[in-house]
Design a protein around this motif. Structure first.
Motif, short mmCIF file in Angstrom:
data_model
loop_
_atom_site.label_atom_id
_atom_site.label_comp_id
_atom_site.label_asym_id
_atom_site.label_seq_id
_atom_site.Cartn_x
_atom_site.Cartn_y
_atom_site.Cartn_z
N GLU A 45 4.61 -7.77 1.26
CA GLU A 45 4.66 -9.23 1.06
C GLU A 45 4.26 -9.98 2.33
O GLU A 45 3.55 -10.98 2.27
CB GLU A 45 6.06 -9.66 0.63
CG GLU A 45 6.49 -9.16 -0.74
CD GLU A 45 7.00 -7.72 -0.75
OE1 GLU A 45 7.30 -7.23 -1.86
OE2 GLU A 45 7.09 -7.09 0.32
N THR A 53 -3.63 -13.20 0.90
CA THR A 53 -4.03 -12.57 -0.35
C THR A 53 -2.79 -12.14 -1.12
O THR A 53 -1.67 -12.39 -0.68
CB THR A 53 -4.99 -11.38 -0.07
OG1 THR A 53 -5.57 -10.95 -1.29
CG2 THR A 53 -4.29 -10.23 0.62
N SER A 54 -2.98 -11.49 -2.25
CA SER A 54 -1.84 -11.07 -3.07
C SER A 54 -1.28 -9.72 -2.62
O SER A 54 -1.98 -8.93 -1.96
CB SER A 54 -2.26 -10.97 -4.54
OG SER A 54 -3.16 -9.89 -4.71
#
Length: 85
Positions: A45, A53-54
């Motif tokens: 995370e 970004t994810s």
């Protein structure tokens, strides 16, 4: 004769040089993700936040980088434990 659990300084230096050379073969984003994850022990995370970004993209990036590094290690006959997950 040194204890077999210890590495000679030359062996450690050689290993560090090989790792550096292999990391340099990754693109900058992959290299950054791998270093943040395994050298800095950052959570996915947090890496996602740094790279803007994810989490799923970070996860895929690291997996692909690990695969590439594992291929390079095999070529160099070099073993790194975290690549064998």
């Amino acid at each position: 004769q040194p204890d077999s659990e210890y590495f000679r300084k030359e062996d450690v230096k050689h290993a560090e040089d090989l790792i550096q050379q292999m990391l340099e073969q990754l693109d900058e984003r992959s290299r950054t993700a791998v270093l943040l994850r395994f050298q800095e022990d950052m959570r996915l995370e947090d890496i996602a936040e740094v790279l803007k970004t994810s989490v799923s993209t970070v996860s895929r990036t690291i997996q692909k980088a690990q695969k590439r590094l594992a291929e390079l290690c095999k070529k160099e006959e070099f073993k790194i434990s975290f690549l064998e997950d």
